[in-house]
Design a protein around this motif. Structure first.
Motif, PDB file in Angstrom:
ATOM      1  N   LYS A 117       0.835  -1.206   0.000  1.00 33.09           N
ATOM      2  CA  LYS A 117       0.000   0.000   0.000  1.00 33.09           C
ATOM      3  C   LYS A 117       0.872   1.260   0.000  1.00 33.09           C
ATOM      4  O   LYS A 117       0.609   2.220  -0.733  1.00 33.09           O
ATOM      5  CB  LYS A 117      -0.927  -0.023   1.212  1.00 33.09           C
ATOM      6  CG  LYS A 117      -1.877   1.149   1.297  1.00 33.09           C
ATOM      7  CD  LYS A 117      -2.801   1.011   2.505  1.00 33.09           C
ATOM      8  CE  LYS A 117      -3.717   2.207   2.674  1.00 33.09           C
ATOM      9  NZ  LYS A 117      -4.569   2.071   3.867  1.00 33.09           N
ATOM     10  N   THR A 126       2.843   1.521  -3.422  1.00 34.39           N
ATOM     11  CA  THR A 126       1.885   1.780  -4.503  1.00 34.39           C
ATOM     12  C   THR A 126       1.446   3.239  -4.443  1.00 34.39           C
ATOM     13  O   THR A 126       1.376   3.920  -5.478  1.00 34.39           O
ATOM     14  CB  THR A 126       0.674   0.835  -4.418  1.00 34.39           C
ATOM     15  OG1 THR A 126       1.127  -0.510  -4.602  1.00 34.39           O
ATOM     16  CG2 THR A 126      -0.373   1.171  -5.472  1.00 34.39           C
ATOM     17  N   ALA A 127       1.158   3.731  -3.246  1.00 33.74           N
ATOM     18  CA  ALA A 127       0.778   5.138  -3.091  1.00 33.74           C
ATOM     19  C   ALA A 127       1.909   6.050  -3.565  1.00 33.74           C
ATOM     20  O   ALA A 127       1.662   7.036  -4.275  1.00 33.74           O
ATOM     21  CB  ALA A 127       0.411   5.438  -1.642  1.00 33.74           C
ATOM     22  N   THR A 159       2.208   5.934  -7.474  1.00 28.39           N
ATOM     23  CA  THR A 159       1.078   6.499  -8.218  1.00 28.39           C
ATOM     24  C   THR A 159       0.795   7.956  -7.856  1.00 28.39           C
ATOM     25  O   THR A 159      -0.142   8.551  -8.386  1.00 28.39           O
ATOM     26  CB  THR A 159      -0.198   5.666  -7.991  1.00 28.39           C
ATOM     27  OG1 THR A 159      -0.532   5.681  -6.599  1.00 28.39           O
ATOM     28  CG2 THR A 159      -0.023   4.241  -8.481  1.00 28.39           C
ATOM     29  N   GLY A 160       1.581   8.503  -6.932  1.00 27.75           N
ATOM     30  CA  GLY A 160       1.391   9.893  -6.532  1.00 27.75           C
ATOM     31  C   GLY A 160       0.204  10.115  -5.612  1.00 27.75           C
ATOM     32  O   GLY A 160      -0.308  11.223  -5.504  1.00 27.75           O
ATOM     33  N   ASP A 161      -0.208   9.057  -4.913  1.00 29.81           N
ATOM     34  CA  ASP A 161      -1.321   9.153  -3.957  1.00 29.81           C
ATOM     35  C   ASP A 161      -0.768   9.652  -2.619  1.00 29.81           C
ATOM     36  O   ASP A 161      -0.549   8.884  -1.678  1.00 29.81           O
ATOM     37  CB  ASP A 161      -1.992   7.787  -3.818  1.00 29.81           C
ATOM     38  CG  ASP A 161      -3.206   7.804  -2.910  1.00 29.81           C
ATOM     39  OD1 ASP A 161      -3.481   8.842  -2.275  1.00 29.81           O
ATOM     40  OD2 ASP A 161      -3.867   6.749  -2.828  1.00 29.81           O
ATOM     41  N   VAL A 162      -0.534  10.946  -2.553  1.00 27.32           N
ATOM     42  CA  VAL A 162       0.111  11.559  -1.393  1.00 27.32           C
ATOM     43  C   VAL A 162      -0.729  11.379  -0.127  1.00 27.32           C
ATOM     44  O   VAL A 162      -0.183  11.111   0.946  1.00 27.32           O
ATOM     45  CB  VAL A 162       0.417  13.052  -1.650  1.00 27.32           C
ATOM     46  CG1 VAL A 162       1.021  13.713  -0.420  1.00 27.32           C
ATOM     47  CG2 VAL A 162       1.347  13.197  -2.839  1.00 27.32           C
ATOM     48  N   ASP A 163      -2.047  11.494  -0.236  1.00 29.72           N
ATOM     49  CA  ASP A 163      -2.907  11.365   0.945  1.00 29.72           C
ATOM     50  C   ASP A 163      -2.756   9.996   1.604  1.00 29.72           C
ATOM     51  O   ASP A 163      -2.632   9.903   2.829  1.00 29.72           O
ATOM     52  CB  ASP A 163      -4.371  11.622   0.586  1.00 29.72           C
ATOM     53  CG  ASP A 163      -4.646  13.075   0.236  1.00 29.72           C
ATOM     54  OD1 ASP A 163      -3.866  13.954   0.656  1.00 29.72           O
ATOM     55  OD2 ASP A 163      -5.628  13.327  -0.473  1.00 29.72           O
ATOM     56  N   THR A 164      -2.783   8.939   0.807  1.00 30.66           N
ATOM     57  CA  THR A 164      -2.614   7.589   1.361  1.00 30.66           C
ATOM     58  C   THR A 164      -1.223   7.441   1.943  1.00 30.66           C
ATOM     59  O   THR A 164      -1.055   6.928   3.058  1.00 30.66           O
ATOM     60  CB  THR A 164      -2.875   6.517   0.287  1.00 30.66           C
ATOM     61  OG1 THR A 164      -4.237   6.622  -0.136  1.00 30.66           O
ATOM     62  CG2 THR A 164      -2.599   5.120   0.817  1.00 30.66           C
ATOM     63  N   TRP A 165      -0.213   7.903   1.212  1.00 33.10           N
ATOM     64  CA  TRP A 165       1.169   7.785   1.679  1.00 33.10           C
ATOM     65  C   TRP A 165       1.335   8.509   3.019  1.00 33.10           C
ATOM     66  O   TRP A 165       1.896   7.948   3.959  1.00 33.10           O
ATOM     67  CB  TRP A 165       2.110   8.356   0.612  1.00 33.10           C
ATOM     68  CG  TRP A 165       3.547   8.203   0.920  1.00 33.10           C
ATOM     69  CD1 TRP A 165       4.340   7.117   0.660  1.00 33.10           C
ATOM     70  CD2 TRP A 165       4.392   9.171   1.560  1.00 33.10           C
ATOM     71  NE1 TRP A 165       5.619   7.357   1.107  1.00 33.10           N
ATOM     72  CE2 TRP A 165       5.671   8.609   1.656  1.00 33.10           C
ATOM     73  CE3 TRP A 165       4.177  10.447   2.052  1.00 33.10           C
ATOM     74  CZ2 TRP A 165       6.739   9.289   2.223  1.00 33.10           C
ATOM     75  CZ3 TRP A 165       5.238  11.130   2.620  1.00 33.10           C
ATOM     76  CH2 TRP A 165       6.506  10.547   2.701  1.00 33.10           C
ATOM     77  N   ARG A 203       7.958   8.512 -11.233  1.00 35.04           N
ATOM     78  CA  ARG A 203       7.440   7.339 -10.537  1.00 35.04           C
ATOM     79  C   ARG A 203       8.518   6.814  -9.583  1.00 35.04           C
ATOM     80  O   ARG A 203       9.557   6.334 -10.014  1.00 35.04           O
ATOM     81  CB  ARG A 203       7.046   6.244 -11.529  1.00 35.04           C
ATOM     82  CG  ARG A 203       5.859   6.697 -12.375  1.00 35.04           C
ATOM     83  CD  ARG A 203       5.205   5.609 -13.154  1.00 35.04           C
ATOM     84  NE  ARG A 203       4.672   4.570 -12.290  1.00 35.04           N
ATOM     85  CZ  ARG A 203       4.704   3.289 -12.609  1.00 35.04           C
ATOM     86  NH1 ARG A 203       5.235   2.885 -13.730  1.00 35.04           N
ATOM     87  NH2 ARG A 203       4.198   2.401 -11.784  1.00 35.04           N
TER      88      ARG A 203
END
Length: 150
Positions: free
Chosen positions: A13, A16-17, A20-26, A71
């Motif tokens: 998780k 992957t965050a 993919t540039g999913d800063v909130d999850t990271w 990436r």
């Protein structure tokens, strides 16, 4: 401190965050007081709290990269873990805004708190490549950071 019971799932998780540039999850996977210890001799080397990482370090790194190609967190592999830490190796692939290839390898040592979140990170990467392709540009100055700590 304790390593998450579902460590492989947690790391999947996390990276992957990142990739993919999913800063909130990271960000949600880190303590609000997480500290990052960035090795080497770059303008971002030293100990940086996560708010400063987000507001000052990320813009320096990602600001130099073509956002269509940036990436990080690719092909990660858990190298070892104990009851409170995990060591992960991963890669990043990108092109700079100047059109240069920026492909780097990273090692992170993640330290977890009792809450299952990351509380401290030690990060190692090819700092000479980072200096050549991302930093040491006219007008850039080193951030005012505490020294890297063990």
């Amino acid at each position: 401190m304790s390593t998450p019971k579902n460590l492989q799932e947690f790391l999947d998780k996390l990276y992957t965050a990142l990739s993919t540039g999913d800063v909130d999850t990271w960000v949600s996977m880190h303590s609000p007081n997480a500290l990052f210890n960035v090795a080497g001799d770059t303008i971002i080397s030293g100990q940086v709290p996560i708010p400063q990482l987000l507001s000052e370090v990320f813009p320096l790194v990602f600001g130099a990269l073509d956002p269509e190609t940036a990436r990080l967190g690719l092909r990660w592999k858990l190298m070892c873990a104990d009851d409170k830490r995990a060591t992960v190796i991963f890669e990043g692939e990108s092109t700079t805004k100047a059109g240069e290839s920026y492909n780097n390898r990273y090692i992170q040592i993640l330290e977890f708190g009792e809450d299952g979140l990351i509380h401290q990170v030690w990060e190692y990467f090819d700092t000479a490549l980072a200096n050549e392709r991302l930093f040491n540009k006219p007008g850039q100055t080193a951030l005012d950071l505490k020294p890297f700590r063990y």
